[in-house]
Design an enzyme around this catalytic site. Structure first.
Site, PDB file in Angstrom:
ATOM      1  CG  ASP A 173     -14.776   4.138   6.853  1.00 48.71           C
ATOM      2  OD1 ASP A 173     -15.361   3.044   6.907  1.00 48.71           O
ATOM      3  OD2 ASP A 173     -13.550   4.230   6.678  1.00 48.71           O
TER       4      ASP A 173
ATOM      5  NE  ARG B 133      -3.758  -2.389   0.283  1.00 45.06           N
ATOM      6  CZ  ARG B 133      -4.779  -2.686   1.094  1.00 45.06           C
ATOM      7  NH1 ARG B 133      -5.140  -1.823   2.026  1.00 45.06           N
ATOM      8  NH2 ARG B 133      -5.427  -3.816   0.955  1.00 45.06           N
TER       9      ARG B 133
END
Length: 276
Positions: A147, A36
């Site tokens: 979130d 990532r």
């Protein structure tokens, strides 16, 4: 681009993530973190993991730290995921809740979808509840969907999903709450109707930071979020979130999760469902 991250640097990344948002990046996550980070480093032009760590740890670029958190969060979800929760809402919790509120003259219904990802959960909750509110004008019904990832919140706010994504939505609900539109690849996409969108407020929230609300919720869904935290953080979050649950309100976790071993005041109802 570097091929391997030194273990000491991985531990520093892990500590930073844990301190900032409580997510536990154990040793098995090192390869995922590298993968990532490589994407972010290509986009930012940064040549080493050490330079990138210095950038996000300096506090000078809070925007890049948000991108970093976005990149390490995993967001697997779909409409009406873990259907047992929605069956329980439909057959037990919502009939009980709406009957009590009508009796008390209380029109307020509040739900918190914590860890809402790309929006499938809060939209599913809205559809489920609306089936029990034939006269919506008489109710004050809202869902807060939060979130930590700005990337998934953008998708959720747009409310546009592929044909593949809406396959699990019952046909009657798909017809009532989605509008078919032209997709970019020539295939149809499905857009959430304004009626459903109006019910939901999407907001970025790190669960370890102060909560920007004071009222209580009738239902809190925090599903498949606890798995990222260690037991100490889980216990802190459960008790903090439960303090925003109305008397008799329900708290739902994912079916792969449990509050067993955590000190809390919630009562067990059935697997993955607890009550205040």
């Amino acid at each position: 681009m570097e091929n391997d991250m030194p273990d000491l640097l991985f531990q520093q990344f892990s500590r930073l993530v844990y301190e900032q948002c409580g997510i536990n990046l154990h040793d098995g996550k090192k390869a995922l973190l590298q993968s990532r980070l490589n994407k972010r480093m290509r986009l930012t032009g940064i040549g080493s993991y050490e330079q990138y760590f210095k950038l996000i740890n300096s506090g000078a670029n809070s925007g890049e730290f948000v991108h970093f958190l976005d990149s390490i969060s995993t967001n697997l979800t779909y409409f009406f995921r873990e259907s047992q929760h929605f069956d329980f809402l439909d057959k037990v919790a919502l009939p009980e809740l709406t009957a009590k509120k009508r009796k008390d003259g209380d029109s307020r219904i509040r739900i918190w979808s914590a860890g809402c990802s790309t929006g499938e959960e809060p939209y599913s909750l809205a559809m489920c509840v609306l089936a029990h509110l034939p006269n919506l004008a008489g109710w004050d019904f809202r869902i807060l969907a939060t979130d930590i990832s700005t990337r998934v919140l953008e998708t959720a706010s747009r409310g546009i999903y592929s044909e593949e994504k809406v396959k699990k939505v019952p046909p009657a609900l798909r017809q009532g709450y989605f509008q078919k539109i032209s997709g970019a690849n020539g295939k149809p996409d499905f857009q959430i109707t304004p009626q459903l969108k109006r019910i939901i407020t999407f907001h970025r929230l790190n669960l370890k930071e102060p909560y920007p609300f004071k009222g209580v919720f009738d239902f809190i869904f925090c599903r498949n979020v606890m798995i990222y935290f260690d037991k100490k953080t889980q216990e802190e979050l459960v008790n903090r979130m439960a303090s925003f649950l109305s008397p008799g309100g329900y708290f739902c976790v994912g079916h792969s999760e449990s509050l067993t071993g955590l000190a809390h005041k919630l009562s067990y109802v059935q697997p993955a469902i607890y009550r205040n």
